[in-house]
Design an enzyme around this catalytic site. Structure first.
Site, PDB file in Angstrom:
ATOM      1  N   ASP A  76      -5.433   4.540   4.181  1.00 37.99           N
ATOM      2  CA  ASP A  76      -6.860   4.702   3.911  1.00 37.99           C
ATOM      3  C   ASP A  76      -7.551   5.266   5.148  1.00 37.99           C
ATOM      4  O   ASP A  76      -7.310   4.796   6.266  1.00 37.99           O
ATOM      5  CB  ASP A  76      -7.492   3.355   3.553  1.00 37.99           C
ATOM      6  N   HIS A 131       0.855  -1.198   0.000  1.00 36.42           N
ATOM      7  CA  HIS A 131       0.000   0.000   0.000  1.00 36.42           C
ATOM      8  C   HIS A 131       0.893   1.252   0.000  1.00 36.42           C
ATOM      9  O   HIS A 131       1.747   1.419   0.878  1.00 36.42           O
ATOM     10  CB  HIS A 131      -0.898  -0.030   1.245  1.00 36.42           C
ATOM     11  N   HIS A 144     -14.018   4.882   0.790  1.00 33.90           N
ATOM     12  CA  HIS A 144     -12.972   5.332   1.715  1.00 33.90           C
ATOM     13  C   HIS A 144     -12.163   6.420   1.010  1.00 33.90           C
ATOM     14  O   HIS A 144     -12.388   6.704  -0.180  1.00 33.90           O
ATOM     15  CB  HIS A 144     -12.052   4.165   2.144  1.00 33.90           C
ATOM     16  N   HIS A 189      -8.284   7.249  -0.059  1.00 34.81           N
ATOM     17  CA  HIS A 189      -6.875   6.867  -0.146  1.00 34.81           C
ATOM     18  C   HIS A 189      -6.045   8.152  -0.097  1.00 34.81           C
ATOM     19  O   HIS A 189      -6.233   9.048  -0.930  1.00 34.81           O
ATOM     20  CB  HIS A 189      -6.590   6.096  -1.444  1.00 34.81           C
TER      21      HIS A 189
END
Length: 264
Positions: free
Chosen positions: A161, A157, A236, A238
């Site tokens: 988030d 990642h 959500h 990012h």
């Protein structure tokens, strides 16, 4: 020859005024010289009549005294006029000095106020440029930076988030300039902002955008609404912190926000 008449050329007897004047003259002479008989008496004895004012010079004395009085009065008047003029000049000088001092004080006060206003403006600008906020209010980090998994093409990642229902307001974390606004492939609808310290932040998967490229933004300004566009498993936000505008220049977003005073 008529004995009963006065012969031409004979002196008339002294008049009452002449005698009175002579008396005054004699008194003046007596007071002045202290001589009683040796000078004044023979003159009376030889002629038998009192001297006139012209003979004694008393008229000249009176005229001289009058002239001296006038001169003295004129001198006194001139002196008073000079004193009045001097007082007036001093008052004018004092008034000018007071006016100059009042002007100096007013200018100093105005300058101090301008300086204070400028300092306040600079401080406000400094705060504006250095103030950072969380991208989503009252939220938390649901996925950490560099978390592993098959969802990400890089194998980890590249951001964090923030939990956010679809349509939640997304804020610019700090002041800066929008350098990207639109579809970002796997990021869906995304925005990239260059901040005043030379760093960049990126916001992905938004449902809608409210800023355009080249636009100046401030900390806390709305830049869009959260969503689930692009490569997303659900609504959500990012969020990435970067050293450059492109993918792959990411840095720890949590450390970045905390270094700017934002607790996450």
């Amino acid at each position: 020859m008529a004995f009963g008449s006065r012969a031409a050329g004979k002196h008339r007897g002294s008049s009452r005024l002449s005698r009175k004047t002579a008396g005054y003259a004699g008194i003046a002479a007596l007071a002045t010289t202290g001589v009683v008989g040796s000078i004044a008496a023979p003159a009376f004895a030889a002629d038998g009549k009192a001297p006139s004012m012209e003979d004694t010079g008393l008229n000249a004395v009176v005229v001289a005294e009058d002239l001296q009085g006038e001169i003295q009065a004129q001198a006194d008047s001139q002196e008073r006029a000079a004193e009045v003029a001097a007082t007036k000049a001093q008052a004018e000088a004092d008034a000018k000095q007071q006016a100059a001092e009042a002007k100096r004080v007013a200018e100093a006060k105005a300058k101090a106020e301008r300086d204070a206003a400028e300092r306040a403006a600079r401080e406000e600008e400094r705060k504006r440029l250095n103030t950072f906020v969380a991208p989503v209010e009252d939220s938390y980090v649901s996925t950490q930076w560099h978390a592993g998994g098959g969802m990400w093409s890089s194998g980890s990642h590249t951001g964090i988030d923030f939990h956010a229902a679809s349509g939640t307001t997304v804020h610019a974390v700090g002041a800066g300039t929008v350098v990207e606004s639109g579809n970002g492939g796997a990021y869906g609808n995304n925005v990239v902002i260059k901040h005043n310290d030379g760093t960049y932040t990126q916001y992905g998967h938004m449902s809608s955008l409210s800023v355009s490229v080249g636009q100046e933004v401030t900390a806390g300004q709305q830049i869009g609404l959260s969503g689930s566009t692009g490569n997303s498993s659900g609504p959500h936000l990012h969020f990435e912190a970067r050293t450059g505008p492109q993918y792959g220049s990411d840095i720890d977003p949590v450390s970045y926000l905390r270094s700017h005073g934002v607790n996450v």
